[in-house]
Motif scaffolding. Structure first.
Motif, short mmCIF file in Angstrom:
data_model
loop_
_atom_site.label_atom_id
_atom_site.label_comp_id
_atom_site.label_asym_id
_atom_site.label_seq_id
_atom_site.Cartn_x
_atom_site.Cartn_y
_atom_site.Cartn_z
N PHE A 23 0.86 -1.19 0.00
CA PHE A 23 0.00 0.00 0.00
C PHE A 23 0.89 1.23 0.00
O PHE A 23 1.70 1.40 0.92
N ASP A 24 0.77 2.03 -1.02
CA ASP A 24 1.56 3.25 -1.19
C ASP A 24 3.06 2.99 -0.95
O ASP A 24 3.74 3.75 -0.24
N GLY A 25 3.54 1.91 -1.53
CA GLY A 25 4.97 1.62 -1.52
C GLY A 25 5.49 0.87 -0.32
O GLY A 25 6.68 0.53 -0.28
N LYS A 26 4.65 0.58 0.67
CA LYS A 26 5.08 -0.17 1.84
C LYS A 26 4.38 -1.54 1.85
O LYS A 26 3.24 -1.65 1.41
N THR A 27 5.07 -2.53 2.40
CA THR A 27 4.52 -3.88 2.45
C THR A 27 3.83 -4.11 3.79
O THR A 27 4.36 -3.75 4.85
N GLU A 29 1.05 -7.00 6.06
CA GLU A 29 0.56 -8.37 6.20
C GLU A 29 -0.96 -8.37 6.23
O GLU A 29 -1.60 -7.47 6.79
N ALA A 30 -1.54 -9.38 5.63
CA ALA A 30 -2.99 -9.61 5.67
C ALA A 30 -3.22 -11.10 5.83
O ALA A 30 -2.28 -11.89 5.80
N TYR A 31 -4.49 -11.47 5.98
CA TYR A 31 -4.87 -12.87 6.04
C TYR A 31 -5.89 -13.15 4.95
O TYR A 31 -6.65 -12.25 4.56
N GLU A 32 -5.90 -14.38 4.45
CA GLU A 32 -6.83 -14.73 3.38
C GLU A 32 -8.25 -14.37 3.79
O GLU A 32 -8.62 -14.47 4.96
N ASN A 33 -9.02 -13.94 2.81
CA ASN A 33 -10.41 -13.51 2.99
C ASN A 33 -10.56 -12.24 3.82
O ASN A 33 -11.65 -11.95 4.32
N GLU A 34 -9.51 -11.46 3.92
CA GLU A 34 -9.57 -10.18 4.62
C GLU A 34 -9.66 -9.08 3.56
O GLU A 34 -8.98 -9.13 2.54
N THR A 35 -10.49 -8.07 3.80
CA THR A 35 -10.57 -6.96 2.84
C THR A 35 -9.33 -6.07 2.99
O THR A 35 -8.64 -6.08 4.02
N ILE A 36 -9.10 -5.28 1.95
CA ILE A 36 -7.99 -4.32 2.00
C ILE A 36 -8.19 -3.37 3.18
O ILE A 36 -7.25 -3.09 3.93
N ALA A 37 -9.42 -2.88 3.35
CA ALA A 37 -9.70 -1.94 4.44
C ALA A 37 -9.41 -2.57 5.80
O ALA A 37 -8.78 -1.94 6.66
N ALA A 38 -9.85 -3.81 6.01
CA ALA A 38 -9.63 -4.47 7.30
C ALA A 38 -8.15 -4.72 7.53
O ALA A 38 -7.64 -4.53 8.64
N ALA A 39 -7.44 -5.13 6.48
CA ALA A 39 -6.01 -5.40 6.63
C ALA A 39 -5.24 -4.12 6.95
O ALA A 39 -4.35 -4.12 7.81
N LEU A 40 -5.59 -3.03 6.27
CA LEU A 40 -4.90 -1.78 6.54
C LEU A 40 -5.21 -1.28 7.95
O LEU A 40 -4.32 -0.82 8.66
N LEU A 41 -6.47 -1.40 8.36
CA LEU A 41 -6.84 -0.97 9.71
C LEU A 41 -6.07 -1.80 10.76
O LEU A 41 -5.57 -1.25 11.74
N ALA A 42 -5.96 -3.11 10.52
CA ALA A 42 -5.21 -3.97 11.45
C ALA A 42 -3.74 -3.60 11.50
O ALA A 42 -3.05 -3.87 12.48
N ASN A 43 -3.25 -2.98 10.43
CA ASN A 43 -1.86 -2.53 10.39
C ASN A 43 -1.71 -1.06 10.81
O ASN A 43 -0.64 -0.46 10.63
#
Ligand code: FES
Length: 110
Positions: A23-27, A29-43
């Motif tokens: 996301f915007d040049g940085k790596t 972590e997410a989990y399968e079946n997770e939305t982009i929004a949820a993964a970014l919020l968790a990060n």
């Protein structure tokens, strides 16, 4: 931010496959079946884009696909809703940017 490690319906987080995406040049972590929004919020990422004209920050608002506030570019495809789009391995996500002045003036003249 953190994730729920056990959910009565979704099960254990530990049983889900881990993915990485950009996301915007940085790596991140997410989990399968997770939305982009949820993964970014968790990060810890709450800002997904800026308003095209004013440049003010925008993020998740409805989280059910209605408001379009979470729109991002995914693998070069613009206007994807982060709250509905599932993360895939090596996905490239870019937040929306403020429009250059020339484009802003064209929009104002319409
Ligand atoms: S947060 Fe409203 S459409 Fe995604």
């Amino acid at each position: 931010m953190s994730r729920i490690s056990h959910h009565p319906v979704l099960g254990d987080l530990a049983s889900r496959k881990s993915l990485s995406f950009e996301f915007d040049g940085k790596t991140y972590e997410a989990y399968e079946n997770e939305t982009i929004a949820a993964a970014l919020l968790a990060n810890g990422i709450r800002q997904l884009r800026v308003h095209e004209e004013s440049g003010t920050p925008r993020g998740i608002y409805c989280n059910i696909g209605h408001c379009m506030e979470c729109r991002v570019t995914v693998n070069g495809q613009a206007n994807k809703r982060a709250c509905l789009t599932l993360v895939e391995q090596d996905m490239i996500v870019e937040g929306g940017k403020q429009l250059p002045n020339l484009i802003k003036r064209m929009v104002e003249q319409q």
